[in-house]
Design a protein around this motif. Structure first.
Motif, PDB file in Angstrom:
ATOM      1  N   ILE A 212       0.943  -1.143   0.161  1.00 43.29           N
ATOM      2  CA  ILE A 212       0.116  -0.048   0.052  1.00 43.29           C
ATOM      3  C   ILE A 212       0.820   1.088  -0.213  1.00 43.29           C
ATOM      4  N   VAL A 213       2.070   1.172   0.560  1.00 45.46           N
ATOM      5  CA  VAL A 213       2.830   2.517   0.732  1.00 45.46           C
ATOM      6  C   VAL A 213       4.134   2.517   0.182  1.00 45.46           C
ATOM      7  N   GLU A 214       4.466   1.109  -0.459  1.00 48.22           N
ATOM      8  CA  GLU A 214       5.898   0.981  -1.148  1.00 48.22           C
ATOM      9  C   GLU A 214       6.073   2.040  -2.343  1.00 48.22           C
ATOM     10  N   ASN A 215       4.922   2.519  -3.025  1.00 45.58           N
ATOM     11  CA  ASN A 215       4.952   3.372  -4.157  1.00 45.58           C
ATOM     12  C   ASN A 215       5.031   4.729  -3.810  1.00 45.58           C
ATOM     13  N   ILE A 216       5.267   5.174  -2.551  1.00 43.55           N
ATOM     14  CA  ILE A 216       5.435   6.588  -2.081  1.00 43.55           C
ATOM     15  C   ILE A 216       6.907   6.938  -2.124  1.00 43.55           C
TER      16      ILE A 216
END
Length: 570
Positions: free
Chosen positions: A120-124
């Motif tokens: 959920i957060v790795e693409n930030i």
């Protein structure tokens, strides 16, 4: 897909769970939540709840969101070429992205334990932090532009400060020279220009431009001739300040615009993480279990509790604990308040220590459970609990139980309550039949069908036969799992004679003449209607007359069922 969402109070359930959301985005996710049609998405949603619980409880890793607004408007502006964000919108984006990056940094060290959460957060991208630092350095928390935002802005503001001081000093000198013509010795601002307050009667004594009167008309605000040039210079400097601020805001907006995909990923992550955290907080508060979605169509609920019933009990207990509070009626909801939380008595409402949980299992082979027993004993609550918890499970929510297996139902259909409609010219019986007919056409396997008092509202013999036929149709033709409550002997006998139908009852204490709300599997229950009527104050002679008028075979059946229950308890 067909679900009796209104009958099972699904929207009230979502409102209860969504109370734990901390952001407008998370709250919006609950408003849109419905039973899922994609098994992979459901498995993912349940997995992230389990992962979050593990991170919170075993790794002491958590996140929280505060002071966030929905940045949808700001993101929309970023999508418009050359459009500039207002300072408040820049700060909204910055806060959301900063908290998303903090959550990312918390989850990253545990990404092996929580791979779904990490996705959920790795693409930030962490590079987003550089832009956010520039925004926070140039904008103050209230949205004002800091003097140090640029060397030019700092220089202009120094000049403005000096010019304002010179202008104020000049006007104070004019006021001292004007003597009695001055109303108050205070330099005032009118129409964005510095003026002095002159008594209306002495207007001609101070030469200059009038900028209006006070509300009483006693004072006229005058810009002396000697101040006009200085005021013009001040306005010129303010124009330069505004242009420099616009340049700074445009520059910051452009830097954000270059990071638009990262910002969208951050906003989506915050919404998703808040959505997940709210579910976890609900699970913690209601001792809920992350359900298993069974592959073999097994519905198994162990120590299941109805969350709305539990919430009503908590609210009632809070009200009781308030100073001077007196229990004068049932908690919210109409009596009887079934499910093991309240019993009526002559002196009001007696609340127990909590909901009496229910445990049962349905399989592909043993797919029907017939529940009988006393009125107000909790039969309807078992149906509602099974239906609502199943809806929760296939919506990706934890369920209040110590263990739960739920099939990936394509339909959960319920006929519960009195649907009588005078406007539609429908009697209770007619409305039930109309609803059940719709359910038969909508039923899609795997399905859960809930029937409260199947066949009720007509001649008991006909109703009993109709109830058996309806239940058997859902079982055989629709291949549905069915839970039905009844007082009819026909349905009790149907369950007793078929090894693949589970007979169940709600327990009734013959000594206290009160239901215990416990669900007993393996035997039918007596309705105990006459005993319950006695407990509610019906005159003894009426009760005795009813016993004498009761059919002998019915008396024998009731006595036998009570004997079975007593022997089972022993």
């Amino acid at each position: 897909m067909s679900f009796s969402l209104e009958t099972l109070e699904y929207s009230r359930l979502l409102e209860l769970v969504s109370r734990n959301a901390q952001t407008p985005m998370g709250l919006e996710r609950f408003a849109d939540l419905r039973p899922m049609t994609n098994r992979l998405e459901l498995d993912r949603d349940l997995a992230v709840i389990s992962e979050t619980i593990v991170l919170n409880e075993e790794k002491q890793v958590t996140w929280s969101f505060s002071g966030l607004q929905d940045p949808t408007d700001a993101v929309a502006v970023l999508n418009i070429k050359n459009a500039t964000l207002e300072p408040t919108l820049l700060l909204e984006v910055s806060r959301v992205c900063s908290q998303a990056l903090f959550a990312r940094s918390s989850i990253q060290p545990e990404k092996e334990v929580a791979p779904t959460l990490w996705s959920i957060v790795e693409n930030i991208p962490p590079t987003l932090l550089g832009v956010l630092e520039k925004i926070n350095k140039k904008l103050l928390p209230g949205g004002e532009i800091d003097d140090s935002a640029s060397p030019e802005l700092a220089r202009i503001r120094r000049e403005i400060s000096s010019q304002r001081a010179r202008l104020t000093k000049s006007l104070e000198s004019v006021m001292r020279a004007s003597g009695d013509a001055i109303q108050d010795d205070i330099v005032t601002l009118r129409n964005d220009r510095f003026v002095i307050p002159v008594k209306a009667d002495f207007r001609g004594k101070v030469v200059g431009v009038a900028h209006g009167f006070s509300s009483s008309g006693q004072t006229v605000f005058v810009e002396p001739l000697e101040a006009i040039e200085a005021n013009n210079e001040l306005q010129n400097l303010k124009g330069k300040e505004e242009r420099e601020i616009a340049r700074i805001l445009f520059e910051l907006t452009e830097q954000l615009r270059e990071q638009l995909p990262a910002i969208q990923a951050a906003v989506a992550a915050v919404a998703e993480l808040d959505f997940i955290k709210a579910k976890v907080e609900f699970a913690r508060s209601y001792k809920a279990f992350v359900p298993d979605i069974s592959e073999n169509e097994t519905l198994e609920l162990i120590d299941a509790r109805h969350p709305l019933l539990e919430e009503s009990l908590r609210t009632a207990d809070l009200k009781k604990s308030e100073p001077g509070a007196i229990a004068t009626g049932f908690p919210s909801g109409s009596p009887p308040y079934e499910g093991g939380v309240a019993a009526a008595s002559a002196d009001g409402v007696v609340l127990s220590s909590g909901i009496v949980p229910s445990s049962f299992s349905l399989t592909r082979d043993k797919s029907v459970m017939i529940i009988s027993g006393a009125n107000a004993g909790g039969k309807t609550v078992v149906l509602k609990t099974a239906g609502l918890l199943s809806l929760m499970a296939i919506s990706g929510l934890p369920v209040p139980a110590t263990s739960a297996k739920v099939p990936f139902y394509r339909s959960i259909l319920a006929d519960i309550g009195d649907h009588q409609s005078l406007s539609a010219n429908l009697s209770t019986f007619s409305s039930h039949m109309s609803n059940i007919a719709d359910m038969m056409s909508e039923c899609t396997s795997p399905s859960l069908v809930l029937l409260d008092e199947a066949g009720t509202g007509t001649d008991p013999e006909e109703g009993s036969a109709l109830g058996v036929s309806i239940v058997d149709h859902f079982r055989r033709a629709c291949r549905a799992q069915v839970i039905a409550s009844t007082h009819y002997r026909g349905l009790k006998i149907y369950a007793a004679n078929d090894p693949n139908v589970i007979n169940a009852s709600v327990e009734f204490d013959e000594k206290t003449l009160r239901p215990t709300y416990r669900l007993l599997l393996g035997l039918a229950g007596a309705s105990s209607g006459i005993q319950i009527a006695s407990r509610f104050g019906i005159l003894p002679e009426v009760i005795e007359n009813a016993r004498q008028n009761l059919d002998i075979s019915a008396q024998d059946a009731e006595s036998y069922l009570l004997k079975l229950q007593t022997e089972t308890k022993q």
